[in-house]
Design a protein around this motif. Sequence first.
Motif, PDB file in Angstrom:
ATOM      1  N   GLN A 337       0.823  -1.225   0.000  1.00 58.17           N
ATOM      2  CA  GLN A 337       0.000   0.000   0.000  1.00 58.17           C
ATOM      3  C   GLN A 337       0.850   1.266   0.000  1.00 58.17           C
ATOM      4  N   GLY A 338       2.181   1.123   0.109  1.00 59.64           N
ATOM      5  CA  GLY A 338       3.069   2.286   0.130  1.00 59.64           C
ATOM      6  C   GLY A 338       3.277   2.872   1.502  1.00 59.64           C
ATOM      7  N   CYS A 339       2.819   2.169   2.547  1.00 55.22           N
ATOM      8  CA  CYS A 339       2.943   2.690   3.915  1.00 55.22           C
ATOM      9  C   CYS A 339       4.424   2.684   4.345  1.00 55.22           C
ATOM     10  N   GLN A 340       4.854   3.763   5.013  1.00 54.57           N
ATOM     11  CA  GLN A 340       6.228   3.877   5.510  1.00 54.57           C
ATOM     12  C   GLN A 340       6.307   3.855   7.035  1.00 54.57           C
ATOM     13  N   LEU A 341       5.225   4.281   7.697  1.00 58.81           N
ATOM     14  CA  LEU A 341       5.246   4.417   9.157  1.00 58.81           C
ATOM     15  C   LEU A 341       3.955   3.864   9.735  1.00 58.81           C
ATOM     16  N   ILE A 342       4.079   2.924  10.668  1.00 56.89           N
ATOM     17  CA  ILE A 342       2.920   2.393  11.396  1.00 56.89           C
ATOM     18  C   ILE A 342       3.102   2.770  12.864  1.00 56.89           C
ATOM     19  N   ILE A 343       2.118   3.459  13.416  1.00 56.87           N
ATOM     20  CA  ILE A 343       2.157   3.851  14.829  1.00 56.87           C
ATOM     21  C   ILE A 343       1.178   2.950  15.579  1.00 56.87           C
ATOM     22  N   VAL A 344       1.688   2.212  16.550  1.00 58.29           N
ATOM     23  CA  VAL A 344       0.843   1.300  17.337  1.00 58.29           C
ATOM     24  C   VAL A 344       0.605   1.948  18.697  1.00 58.29           C
ATOM     25  N   VAL A 535       8.165  20.423   9.855  1.00 59.75           N
ATOM     26  CA  VAL A 535       7.033  20.622   8.942  1.00 59.75           C
ATOM     27  C   VAL A 535       6.808  19.374   8.096  1.00 59.75           C
ATOM     28  N   GLN A 536       7.910  18.789   7.596  1.00 65.41           N
ATOM     29  CA  GLN A 536       7.795  17.580   6.780  1.00 65.41           C
ATOM     30  C   GLN A 536       7.258  16.410   7.608  1.00 65.41           C
ATOM     31  N   ALA A 537       7.701  16.328   8.876  1.00 62.03           N
ATOM     32  CA  ALA A 537       7.224  15.265   9.766  1.00 62.03           C
ATOM     33  C   ALA A 537       5.720  15.364   9.948  1.00 62.03           C
ATOM     34  N   GLN A 538       5.232  16.587  10.121  1.00 56.18           N
ATOM     35  CA  GLN A 538       3.796  16.787  10.315  1.00 56.18           C
ATOM     36  C   GLN A 538       3.013  16.356   9.068  1.00 56.18           C
ATOM     37  N   LYS A 539       3.552  16.692   7.898  1.00 56.73           N
ATOM     38  CA  LYS A 539       2.888  16.299   6.651  1.00 56.73           C
ATOM     39  C   LYS A 539       2.842  14.779   6.525  1.00 56.73           C
ATOM     40  N   LYS A 540       3.953  14.107   6.885  1.00 53.42           N
ATOM     41  CA  LYS A 540       4.017  12.657   6.755  1.00 53.42           C
ATOM     42  C   LYS A 540       3.032  11.983   7.721  1.00 53.42           C
ATOM     43  N   LEU A 541       2.914  12.537   8.947  1.00 53.26           N
ATOM     44  CA  LEU A 541       1.990  11.968   9.928  1.00 53.26           C
ATOM     45  C   LEU A 541       0.542  12.033   9.448  1.00 53.26           C
ATOM     46  N   LYS A 542       0.223  13.060   8.667  1.00 51.88           N
ATOM     47  CA  LYS A 542      -1.171  13.270   8.251  1.00 51.88           C
ATOM     48  C   LYS A 542      -1.438  12.783   6.830  1.00 51.88           C
ATOM     49  N   ASN A 543      -0.419  12.168   6.191  1.00 55.00           N
ATOM     50  CA  ASN A 543      -0.619  11.625   4.860  1.00 55.00           C
ATOM     51  C   ASN A 543      -1.040  10.162   4.991  1.00 55.00           C
ATOM     52  N   PRO A 544      -2.289   9.817   4.623  1.00 58.91           N
ATOM     53  CA  PRO A 544      -2.783   8.448   4.845  1.00 58.91           C
ATOM     54  C   PRO A 544      -2.004   7.393   4.061  1.00 58.91           C
ATOM     55  N   ARG A 545      -1.325   7.795   3.003  1.00 62.69           N
ATOM     56  CA  ARG A 545      -0.507   6.839   2.247  1.00 62.69           C
ATOM     57  C   ARG A 545       0.774   6.511   3.022  1.00 62.69           C
ATOM     58  N   ASP A 546       1.358   7.506   3.679  1.00 65.97           N
ATOM     59  CA  ASP A 546       2.628   7.311   4.391  1.00 65.97           C
ATOM     60  C   ASP A 546       2.454   6.650   5.757  1.00 65.97           C
ATOM     61  N   THR A 547       1.416   7.090   6.493  1.00 70.22           N
ATOM     62  CA  THR A 547       1.312   6.739   7.917  1.00 70.22           C
ATOM     63  C   THR A 547      -0.033   6.087   8.229  1.00 70.22           C
ATOM     64  N   GLN A 548       0.012   5.003   9.004  1.00 68.43           N
ATOM     65  CA  GLN A 548      -1.213   4.381   9.501  1.00 68.43           C
ATOM     66  C   GLN A 548      -1.095   4.205  11.009  1.00 68.43           C
ATOM     67  N   VAL A 575      -5.076  11.957  11.488  1.00 73.27           N
ATOM     68  CA  VAL A 575      -4.220  10.771  11.420  1.00 73.27           C
ATOM     69  C   VAL A 575      -5.046   9.572  10.948  1.00 73.27           C
ATOM     70  N   ASN A 576      -4.547   8.884   9.918  1.00 68.51           N
ATOM     71  CA  ASN A 576      -5.246   7.739   9.327  1.00 68.51           C
ATOM     72  C   ASN A 576      -5.212   6.539  10.269  1.00 68.51           C
ATOM     73  N   GLN A 577      -6.395   5.956  10.562  1.00 72.23           N
ATOM     74  CA  GLN A 577      -6.462   4.836  11.521  1.00 72.23           C
ATOM     75  C   GLN A 577      -7.407   3.762  10.985  1.00 72.23           C
ATOM     76  N   PRO A 578      -6.907   2.863  10.125  1.00 73.64           N
ATOM     77  CA  PRO A 578      -7.791   1.884   9.484  1.00 73.64           C
ATOM     78  C   PRO A 578      -8.129   0.671  10.336  1.00 73.64           C
ATOM     79  N   TYR A 579      -7.304   0.359  11.368  1.00 73.60           N
ATOM     80  CA  TYR A 579      -7.503  -0.888  12.109  1.00 73.60           C
ATOM     81  C   TYR A 579      -7.553  -0.651  13.617  1.00 73.60           C
TER      82      TYR A 579
END
Length: 635
Positions: A337-344, A535-548, A575-579
Amino acid sequence: MMNHYDLLNLVMFSGKGGVGKTTISCSFARYWAKKFPQERILLLSTDPAHSLGDVLLAEVNDTALPLADLPNLSVQALDAQKLLLEFKAKYSRFLELLVERGSLADGEDLAPVWDLNWPGLNELMGLLEIQRLLSEKQVDRVVLDMAPSGHTLNLLRLKDFLDVILNSFELFQEKHRVITKSFTGNYTEDDVDRFLIDMKFQLAEGRRLLQDEKFTGCLVVAVSEPMCLLETERFLASLKDLEVPYAGLFVNRCLTDNELETDRYAEQQNLLNKYLQIAPEKPVFIVPQQQAPPLGSKLLDSLAAQIQTIDHVEIAPPPIIQWPNKILPSFGDFLAQGCQLIIVGGKGGVGKTTVAAAIGWACAQHYPHKKIRVISIDPAHSLGDAFGQTLGHEPVMLTANLSGQEVDETKVIDKFRSDYLWELADMISGEGSQTDSTVNVAYLPEAWRQIMSQALPGIDEILSLVTVMDLLDSNQADLIILDTAPTGHLLRFLEMPSALGDWLTWIFKLWMKYQNVLGHVDVIGRLRGLRQQVVQAQKKLKNPRDTQFIGVIQAEAAIIAEHIRLTESLKKMGVNQPYVVQNRYSSQAEIDSSLFPEQTIIRLPNLPRSVEPVVRVQCAAHLLFEFEELIANNS
């Protein structure tokens, strides 16, 4: 059995997240209120994600409210922002004067500092409020429901932080005294001197009470699980270093019947024996497993009556290991899916670390040519415990393409100081500027360096986030799985980019105004680079493709209630949270999927206990994913 602590005035309940600290502290506070009806008892939570109201079945907010059936027991949850406003109203005039006397800036330039969302604010305001309550004797006894162990230690370490800050302020004031004396020939004590004397007295009195074993006891809550035993051992060693009196251990959710869950009972008896050996001179209490969560006054009082001390245990024979069956649906393919960061994340003790470790293991097995890393940013690390090996600040290879790492906050902060803070301290003090004088050289750089040598708890969380983003940007990892601190501190971590961005903006404005005097163009350039990273970190955290974000829960009312609040907060943050993972799933404890309508609920059954830690991680990986090689390896 709790009469062991009747001579104390302050008890602090802490321990690993999710072990039942709030339940035991509520039960204990009610016991004290009934035992001492003429005394004023306060039950106070310092956890930003407290669940006092969920356990007491009563309204709990930032005002101390008496319980309906026990009017001498008041309950309160600390509101750091409210306390900060009160602190500002009372002391900001003195603090602005002091910093003005210790830097080139005007007091009005420093006013925005109060409005920044400083990391560590919860701990700082919590410690000051505890000290105020103790020194002013507004109540007779205090029961503290603390944040999980890592953040409890952050709070207790603030005593040393405040010492250094006050010593630095003393140097600022000493500069003022020297200048005044050189111009007028004498010096008369002013309001700032009296403020410093008062603050030092309050701090010394608070420290004295917190370290007085006749006044204070830290009671640690645990459960009979290997990772909890290891964290408890580390926590008790830290309490000893801080000279905070440890007073006893409550082992919660103990089975009394070895026939029902033979696997868990055998592990429990073995671990209880080890708990007895950690600090043999202190009592160990067992709290029986309850048929239903002990919520409300009646069940909490019943729980208090069931607590008993133990001095030995009977070891049970090892059980037959039973492997659970997979329950669909499973996780999707994150890397595809192109995910780079998963936050548990989730409430303490729900199994975040096991889930994070299992995701890392599964993805590494399925993608042998991808670089996968699991990183713990919880101050009370247990990622190494999950894999059954020691992890540290530098990554350790767990398989050919899976690495594990536990971020060491002191090392991260030391690098931040050497990269930015030492030069920033010199800049703010005016060292090397056209305004040099013997007074500046004598006092100010030393004072500012003292301040910069300290770090409010939470600054490490900012820097950990930047560290993680650096790893992704430099292609050192294709996928990072973050094992985070419990809910309240997870939310603070996710808010960090905004907090650090605001702080850097204030520094830049200050420098723009005084740049002709301050100089130090290089450090400002480096800080601008840091702000761009943020600023880039904030964008990555809120990009559903990058972060779940993956939440972990269990079928308990307090855990579910807290996670519903967390889900809403994350949604507002974007923040994208699919599961959502329901850990320790059983068919008797089905969670209503309508509670999490936008998430897929993944069910992870109870894992066998009497196996090696890494085998449990591999089993969880097999149960969470449908990758063929995991099925083959676990068939």
